[in-house]
Design a protein around this motif. Structure first.
Motif, mmCIF file in Angstrom:
data_model
loop_
_atom_site.group_PDB
_atom_site.id
_atom_site.type_symbol
_atom_site.label_atom_id
_atom_site.label_comp_id
_atom_site.label_asym_id
_atom_site.label_seq_id
_atom_site.Cartn_x
_atom_site.Cartn_y
_atom_site.Cartn_z
ATOM 1 N N LYS A 1 1.392 -0.870 0.024
ATOM 2 C CA LYS A 1 -0.199 -0.202 -0.276
ATOM 3 C C LYS A 1 1.068 1.175 -0.374
ATOM 4 N N ASN A 2 0.949 1.727 -1.182
ATOM 5 C CA ASN A 2 1.608 3.376 -1.475
ATOM 6 C C ASN A 2 3.186 3.106 -0.713
ATOM 7 N N SER B 1 7.206 2.864 -0.988
ATOM 8 C CA SER B 1 8.529 3.325 -1.753
ATOM 9 C C SER B 1 9.466 3.156 -0.872
ATOM 10 N N ASP C 1 5.607 4.616 -4.456
ATOM 11 C CA ASP C 1 4.167 4.464 -4.150
ATOM 12 C C ASP C 1 3.918 3.584 -5.203
ATOM 13 N N ASN D 1 1.512 -0.267 -5.529
ATOM 14 C CA ASN D 1 0.763 -0.624 -4.513
ATOM 15 C C ASN D 1 0.372 -2.205 -6.050
ATOM 16 N N GLY E 1 5.149 4.442 2.918
ATOM 17 C CA GLY E 1 4.034 3.137 3.190
ATOM 18 C C GLY E 1 3.967 2.240 4.086
#
Length: 610
Positions: free
Chosen positions: A355-356, A358, A371, A373, A408
């Motif tokens: 989830k998001n 990096s 970013d 996903n 994330g």
């Protein structure tokens, strides 16, 4: 060095000495080691005192032509004392050596049990490796602190015994010797600081030299070295790295030589004053030759005892700096192992979600994933494709918690993976990495990675990986040593055989999620086809993630993710992605064209041969 730094140095030495002594004392073998060290110290001090006093007493009695029972006793002690000391030292030394080996092994095991649980990302940092090297240096002499305390105790007992004799001559003699000792302490303490800094630089440069030497020594580099005539280059690089390392070694030796010259000069002054005073006492004050010998011998041993105390303290101060390095290393936080306690569960209904996310490697400016996903469902087969550097292997390291996201989170069943017990979470995975490890152990141990194993399960795993025929052809089957590095009767497996062994390892440990990172890179097309058929069978009712450049794996996949510059740029089934005529279809067409051209060339060669 100002007063504050000196005070801090003393505090550090006392703190580190107490720490190491307490570590040794808490062990049963440690208590025996300490007790024997102190008993031997007392014996040595007593014999040293006798050796200082007896010759002078004997000389005075002989000059007075007295032969008494005391003379016989004194001669007997003087003659037999060294022999008795050697016998007792030999007996005690064997016991001390045995106890010391047990203690050292205990701490080496403890150290490596700690390091294997350190965060993976920490061990990749060069500065952490340097700290580790300095910590290992302390392990090689983990009993040094106890030994120096023993030497300190012996010297202090000798000192108090000798002071009682020297003070009869003139207490000012003690001040003369103290002058030299204090001067020596200043010189040698300064040398200690410089030597520690030199050792750090030597350790840093030694890592480079060791890397060059490793490539010259290890068998796996031998073929490339010869075929590409790289031997001269490697030898030159090794020699250059050795020359770099020799610079601080020479500087350290030069500093030591200067310091020892200064201490020798101070010793010369104190001895000159002492000898002049004794000559004066004998020639002008009527001191007997025997008493002069006693005082001279006692003074020399007093000076040696003070030197020993100084050297023991300086050695403790030097060890204290190593202890501080050791403590810095073992106190590096183990964030992953201490991060969670929940028990992970992965089944058909489970979901893993990036989830998001990096991630940026330490010391790097650009992100390996940005970013990011992705959702992976239980029992889903996912194939990941992309160019080198697209982030595929980084994704696996994050999924398995070898690394933690920079930004994330990664969720398992809606819970951040860091909340799960680290080892239990990693047990969910059965991995075949592109750079899989081949251990210097037997074939069976390489697969099982344990002392004992289930033979039926091992046979099944080898059958699944296509390794059975290889094992049956080995001279000792599963007990055959891998590599000739430690056993000339061992076997050097081919790249494909080694890869099958790595696949068998994953089968044997069979987690709920198979991770296959370029699992067929070393196999020919026919073997690759068979392995993928086996993978299809192995991963039935399992989740599987394939990372590959060779797109034969797509036939096993429910979904395909195309990675580019740390992102997923295409995602879907084979049919969906091929219909888009995007990156995926281009990769597939280029690879198919390559194989078609290869087949045509083979047909032409066969036709020409006919």
């Amino acid at each position: 060095m100002d007063k504050t730094e000196k005070r801090q140095g003393v505090v550090q030495t006392l703190r580190s000495t107490r720490f190491m002594f307490a570590r040794v004392w808490k062990l049963r073998a440690g208590k025996g080691y300490v007790a024997l060290k102190f008993i031997m110290a007392l014996l040595d001090a007593a014999l040293s005192f006798a050796a200082a006093v007896m010759p002078g007493l004997i000389i005075d009695q002989l000059m007075g032509r007295e032969v008494s029972s005391w003379l016989i006793l004194e001669v007997t002690i003087l003659v037999l004392g060294p022999l008795l000391g050697e016998v007792l030292t030999g007996i005690g030394g064997r016991v001390i050596c045995s106890l010391g080996q047990k203690i050292q092994l205990t701490y080496i095991e403890e150290f490596y049990r700690h390091t294997i649980k350190m965060d993976y990302e920490m061990l990749e940092k060069p500065d952490i490796q340097e700290q580790k090297g300095r910590a290992i240096d302390l392990l090689g002499n983990c009993l040094g602190v106890v030994d120096q305390i023993g030497a300190l105790f012996r010297s202090m007992v000798s000192l108090f015994l000798l002071i009682s004799i020297i003070s009869l001559l003139n207490p000012l003699v003690i001040l003369v010797m103290l002058f030299a000792i204090v001067g020596n302490s200043i010189v040698l303490n300064h040398l200690n600081q410089k030597s520690h800094n030199f050792d750090k630089e030597i350790g840093r440069r030694k890592r480079k030299q060791d890397a060059m030497q490793h490539m010259l020594d290890m068998f796996e580099y031998a073929k490339d070295t010869r075929l590409f005539r790289a031997g001269g280059l490697l030898v030159e690089k090794f020699a250059a790295s050795r020359r770099e390392m020799n610079v601080p070694i020479r500087e350290k030796q030069a500093a030591a030589n200067l310091a020892f010259l200064e201490t020798a000069f101070l010793g010369l002054i104190s001895r000159a004053v002492l000898y002049a005073y004794l000559v004066y006492m004998v020639a002008q004050k009527g001191m007997t030759v025997g008493n002069a010998v006693v005082f001279l011998s006692a003074s020399e041993k007093f000076s040696a005892a003070l030197d020993s105390i100084l050297n023991a303290w300086l050695a403790l101060a030097a060890d204290a700096m190593k202890v501080e390095d050791y403590l810095k290393f073992i106190n590096i936080p183990r964030e992953q192992y201490g991060s969670g306690t929940k028990q992970p569960v992965f089944n058909r209904e489970s979901v893993i979600e990036f989830k998001n996310v990096s991630f940026r490697y330490p010391g790097k400016d650009c992100f390996a994933l940005k970013d990011f996903n992705l959702v992976i469902k239980g029992r889903e087969k996912l194939c990941i494709v992309g160019e080198n550097g697209a982030g595929k292997s980084t994704f696996i390291k994050l999924l398995t918690r070898l690394y933690s996201p920079t930004e994330g989170e990664i969720l398992l069943n809606g819970i951040n993976v860091n909340e799960y017990d680290y080892e239990k979470y990693q047990c969910l995975f059965a991995a075949v990495f592109q750079d899989f490890a081949q251990f210097y152990m037997t074939v069976g141990e390489n697969i099982v990675l344990a002392d004992s194993y289930d033979r039926e399960r091992l046979d099944w795993a080898c059958d699944e990986a296509g390794l059975t025929s290889v094992v049956e052809g080995l001279p000792q089957g599963y007990d055959t040593q891998v590599s000739k590095w430690i056993d000339e009767s061992g076997v050097d497996l081919s790249g494909g055989e080694s890869q099958k062994m790595a696949i068998a390892r994953a089968c044997y440990h069979a987690g709920e999620i198979y991770l296959l990172d370029e699992p067929t890179a070393e196999l020919d097309p026919n073997a690759e086809y068979k392995i993928y058929q086996q993978f299809d069978h192995m991963t039935e009712e399992k989740c599987a993630i394939f990372i590959t450049h060779r797109l034969a794996a797509v036939q096993l996949a429910d979904k395909i993710a195309v990675f580019e510059e740390g992102r997923i740029v295409e995602y879907g089934t084979h049919e969906e992605l091929y219909a888009k005529q995007g990156i995926y279809s281009g990769m597939l067409d280029r690879q198919a064209e390559f194989y078609r051209n290869t087949e045509n060339e083979e047909e032409c060669m066969e036709g020409a041969a006919e």
